[in-house]
Design a protein around this motif. Structure first.
Motif, PDB file in Angstrom:
ATOM      1  N   ASP A 210       0.855  -1.172   0.000  1.00  0.00           N
ATOM      2  CA  ASP A 210       0.000   0.000   0.000  1.00  0.00           C
ATOM      3  C   ASP A 210       0.900   1.234   0.000  1.00  0.00           C
ATOM      4  N   VAL A 211       0.519   2.244  -0.746  1.00  0.00           N
ATOM      5  CA  VAL A 211       1.392   3.416  -0.881  1.00  0.00           C
ATOM      6  C   VAL A 211       1.701   4.051   0.477  1.00  0.00           C
ATOM      7  N   LEU A 212       0.778   3.899   1.446  1.00  0.00           N
ATOM      8  CA  LEU A 212       1.023   4.487   2.763  1.00  0.00           C
ATOM      9  C   LEU A 212       2.089   3.730   3.551  1.00  0.00           C
ATOM     10  N   HIS A 213       2.393   2.515   3.137  1.00  0.00           N
ATOM     11  CA  HIS A 213       3.525   1.812   3.750  1.00  0.00           C
ATOM     12  C   HIS A 213       4.811   2.602   3.507  1.00  0.00           C
ATOM     13  N   TRP A 214       4.995   3.060   2.262  1.00  0.00           N
ATOM     14  CA  TRP A 214       6.206   3.803   1.934  1.00  0.00           C
ATOM     15  C   TRP A 214       6.185   5.204   2.544  1.00  0.00           C
ATOM     16  N   ILE A 215       4.999   5.806   2.605  1.00  0.00           N
ATOM     17  CA  ILE A 215       4.900   7.123   3.242  1.00  0.00           C
ATOM     18  C   ILE A 215       5.263   7.023   4.723  1.00  0.00           C
ATOM     19  N   LEU A 216       4.782   5.982   5.388  1.00  0.00           N
ATOM     20  CA  LEU A 216       5.109   5.792   6.802  1.00  0.00           C
ATOM     21  C   LEU A 216       6.604   5.536   6.971  1.00  0.00           C
ATOM     22  N   GLU A 217       7.171   4.698   6.107  1.00  0.00           N
ATOM     23  CA  GLU A 217       8.601   4.416   6.182  1.00  0.00           C
ATOM     24  C   GLU A 217       9.435   5.685   5.997  1.00  0.00           C
ATOM     25  N   LEU A 218       9.038   6.504   5.027  1.00  0.00           N
ATOM     26  CA  LEU A 218       9.789   7.738   4.775  1.00  0.00           C
ATOM     27  C   LEU A 218       9.677   8.714   5.943  1.00  0.00           C
ATOM     28  N   ASN A 219       8.500   8.777   6.557  1.00  0.00           N
ATOM     29  CA  ASN A 219       8.335   9.634   7.731  1.00  0.00           C
ATOM     30  C   ASN A 219       9.204   9.155   8.884  1.00  0.00           C
ATOM     31  N   LEU A 220       9.210   7.838   9.105  1.00  0.00           N
ATOM     32  CA  LEU A 220       9.899   7.281  10.266  1.00  0.00           C
ATOM     33  C   LEU A 220      11.398   7.115  10.045  1.00  0.00           C
ATOM     34  N   HIS A 221      11.777   6.602   8.874  1.00  0.00           N
ATOM     35  CA  HIS A 221      13.160   6.183   8.677  1.00  0.00           C
ATOM     36  C   HIS A 221      13.882   6.894   7.534  1.00  0.00           C
ATOM     37  N   GLY A 222      13.166   7.700   6.758  1.00  0.00           N
ATOM     38  CA  GLY A 222      13.810   8.407   5.664  1.00  0.00           C
ATOM     39  C   GLY A 222      15.041   9.190   6.085  1.00  0.00           C
ATOM     40  N   TYR A 225      18.513   7.699   6.113  1.00  0.00           N
ATOM     41  CA  TYR A 225      19.188   7.477   4.833  1.00  0.00           C
ATOM     42  C   TYR A 225      19.347   8.785   4.056  1.00  0.00           C
ATOM     43  N   GLY A 226      19.141   9.888   4.740  1.00  0.00           N
ATOM     44  CA  GLY A 226      19.343  11.184   4.114  1.00  0.00           C
ATOM     45  C   GLY A 226      18.155  11.718   3.341  1.00  0.00           C
ATOM     46  N   PHE A 227      16.976  11.110   3.529  1.00  0.00           N
ATOM     47  CA  PHE A 227      15.785  11.565   2.820  1.00  0.00           C
ATOM     48  C   PHE A 227      14.884  12.329   3.794  1.00  0.00           C
ATOM     49  N   ASN A 228      14.955  13.651   3.713  1.00  0.00           N
ATOM     50  CA  ASN A 228      14.249  14.507   4.664  1.00  0.00           C
ATOM     51  C   ASN A 228      13.082  15.261   4.039  1.00  0.00           C
ATOM     52  N   GLY A 229      12.663  14.833   2.861  1.00  0.00           N
ATOM     53  CA  GLY A 229      11.624  15.561   2.141  1.00  0.00           C
ATOM     54  C   GLY A 229      10.288  15.613   2.838  1.00  0.00           C
ATOM     55  N   LEU A 230      10.035  14.679   3.750  1.00  0.00           N
ATOM     56  CA  LEU A 230       8.757  14.670   4.460  1.00  0.00           C
ATOM     57  C   LEU A 230       8.887  15.216   5.879  1.00  0.00           C
ATOM     58  N   GLN A 231       9.981  15.929   6.145  1.00  0.00           N
ATOM     59  CA  GLN A 231      10.164  16.596   7.426  1.00  0.00           C
ATOM     60  C   GLN A 231       9.791  18.068   7.274  1.00  0.00           C
ATOM     61  N   LEU A 304      10.822   9.676  -4.365  1.00  0.00           N
ATOM     62  CA  LEU A 304      11.458   9.635  -3.046  1.00  0.00           C
ATOM     63  C   LEU A 304      11.381   8.228  -2.459  1.00  0.00           C
ATOM     64  N   ALA A 305      10.238   7.563  -2.649  1.00  0.00           N
ATOM     65  CA  ALA A 305      10.092   6.188  -2.183  1.00  0.00           C
ATOM     66  C   ALA A 305      11.059   5.267  -2.927  1.00  0.00           C
ATOM     67  N   ASP A 306      11.209   5.468  -4.226  1.00  0.00           N
ATOM     68  CA  ASP A 306      12.150   4.655  -5.004  1.00  0.00           C
ATOM     69  C   ASP A 306      13.566   4.804  -4.466  1.00  0.00           C
ATOM     70  N   ALA A 307      13.961   6.050  -4.208  1.00  0.00           N
ATOM     71  CA  ALA A 307      15.315   6.303  -3.713  1.00  0.00           C
ATOM     72  C   ALA A 307      15.516   5.683  -2.336  1.00  0.00           C
ATOM     73  N   TYR A 308      14.495   5.758  -1.502  1.00  0.00           N
ATOM     74  CA  TYR A 308      14.586   5.167  -0.159  1.00  0.00           C
ATOM     75  C   TYR A 308      14.714   3.643  -0.253  1.00  0.00           C
ATOM     76  N   ILE A 309      13.911   3.019  -1.119  1.00  0.00           N
ATOM     77  CA  ILE A 309      13.954   1.564  -1.283  1.00  0.00           C
ATOM     78  C   ILE A 309      15.358   1.124  -1.691  1.00  0.00           C
ATOM     79  N   GLN A 310      15.954   1.863  -2.612  1.00  0.00           N
ATOM     80  CA  GLN A 310      17.298   1.522  -3.071  1.00  0.00           C
ATOM     81  C   GLN A 310      18.323   1.731  -1.966  1.00  0.00           C
TER      82      GLN A 310
END
Length: 417
Positions: A210-222, A225-231, A304-310
């Motif tokens: 579900d797309v919100l899985h990646w949104i939650l991951e980016l909020n919590l753990h982005g 890995y240097g991904f601060n776009g959702l801060q 952003l989700a793609d970059a985080y997954i990688q």
């Protein structure tokens, strides 16, 4: 003059933000009271329409002390189950809630907050603003120019198609409410006109989740890995705090909502509502470009989700290709004669504005948003929880409101010590 009852910490609002705050206050042994203006718990979820399903799957429910642990993490629950979830949570954490009590004025003198309410005065050392973002229903001033025989209501007051008079319906706004109410009306066989805003479409599922899985991951753990776009510190401007959520729905097991598909189903699409005169409504004449903008609006977060997954080394299937959809309505939809189209109802799905009119303390910015750092305002003892983008993209959601509440309460408890 009635003597004010004293309480250490007063929480204004007993929705998800207020209850999460109450949990942490109890954990820290802080005496507190929650004020809820409604007659029952369940927060703003009680203002949703009859067929509403929560837009976030079960796994997204991360209430402190009550994380989801069931066997259906990807299931969406209906409105009444959402309401009961929060009532159950309040009972479980023994939240000290006072119902049917609204804060009408909050001031501060000599380090103490004086709170006037519909049930009498209170005095508190600390106040937590947890009354949410769905406070004041916004309706364009041009609604006053609509003929009197046309029934008008905000999405806040919409419950089902049966409450509307016979005839076609115009829905203004395509945030989640506008899109989902349009589907509700279509399912009931109603003719629908839809004024398209710029809220982005999004895939319900992306790369196996579900797309919100990646949104939650980016909020919590982005950030790890240097991904601060959702801060919040990376928003391009404070106005970004009020951008609309993506067009997805929890109905029917969860799905995306696409404007062109609604058009193919018979919805008459129009541009942005601009005004009304003599029963004729005008809209921006930019529907092709507007539809393209809506379809592309979520792409940055998907990248952003793609970059985080990688970066995180997560094994995930490739993204499904996005089909090219050139469909356009035959007419531009820039003008709409209400009588000629037999439109008897207008639903304003035009969102909400913050309402802190009860706050007699100079702490609000030009957007009527409390000036703060991680929910700690510049006024000692005054806090905010549950506002959009308080610390990050999903701050106001069931998934992350508990984290912000924890930080605020830790600060409050330290101040008390």
């Amino acid at each position: 003059m009635e003597k004010a009852r004293s309480v250490n910490t007063l929480v204004v609002g007993a929705g998800q933000a207020g209850l999460a705050t109450s949990y942490w206050l109890t954990q820290h042994g802080v005496e507190h009271l929650l004020l809820e203006r409604r007659s029952g718990l369940g927060g703003a979820w009680q203002d949703r329409w009859d067929s509403f399903y929560l837009n976030t799957p079960n796994f997204f429910c991360r209430l402190p002390g009550l994380p989801y642990g069931g066997s259906e993490p990807d299931v969406f629950i209906p409105r009444d189950a959402v309401i009961e979830l929060f009532r159950h949570y309040a009972r479980r954490i023994a939240a000290p809630v006072q119902l049917e009590t609204e804060a009408t004025r909050i001031s501060r003198t000599d380090g103490t907050f004086t709170v006037e309410t519909t049930s009498g005065p209170l005095a508190a050392a600390n106040v937590v603003l947890a009354n949410g973002a769905f406070q004041h229903a916004r309706v364009p001033s041009a609604s006053a120019d609509i003929p009197a025989h046309v029934h008008q209501l905000h999405s806040h007051d919409y419950r089902n198609p049966r409450q509307l008079p016979d005839g076609a319906v115009l829905v203004v706004g395509t945030g989640q409410s506008g899109g989902q109410i349009t589907e509700d009306l279509l399912d009931a066989g109603r003719q629908v006109h839809l004024s398209v805003s710029t809220c982005p479409e999004a895939p319900r599922r992306y790369r196996g989740q579900d797309v919100l899985h990646w949104i939650l991951e980016l909020n919590l753990h982005g950030p790890e890995y240097g991904f601060n776009g959702l801060q919040v510190e990376n928003l391009p401007s404070p106005a970004g705090r009020f951008l609309c959520n993506p067009l997805i729905s929890g109905n029917g097991g969860g799905h995306s909502i696409h404007m062109r598909e609604l058009g193919r189903r018979g919805v008459c699409l129009h541009g942005r509502f601009e005004g009304a005169a003599d029963g004729v409504l005008t809209f921006s004449d930019d529907l092709p470009g507007r539809l393209a903008l809506v379809e592309a609006g979520f792409s940055q977060r998907l990248r952003l989700a793609d970059a985080y997954i990688q970066a995180a080394g997560i094994e995930a299937p490739a993204a499904d290709p996005v089909p090219d959809d050139p469909w356009l309505p035959a007419e531009s939809g820039a003008r709409l004669d209400l009588e000629a189209e037999n439109i008897r109802s207008i639903i304003w799905a035009t969102g909400y504005s913050l309402d802190f009119s009860f706050l007699d303390i100079p702490v609000l910015d030009e957007w009527n948003y409390p000036r703060h750092s991680q929910g700690v305002t510049e006024v000692p003892g005054l806090y905010a929880v549950g506002l959009p983008w308080l610390t990050r993209h999903a701050s106001a959601t069931v998934g992350l409101v508990g984290d912000d509440a924890r930080y605020v309460v830790e600060h409050l408890a330290g101040r008390r010590a």
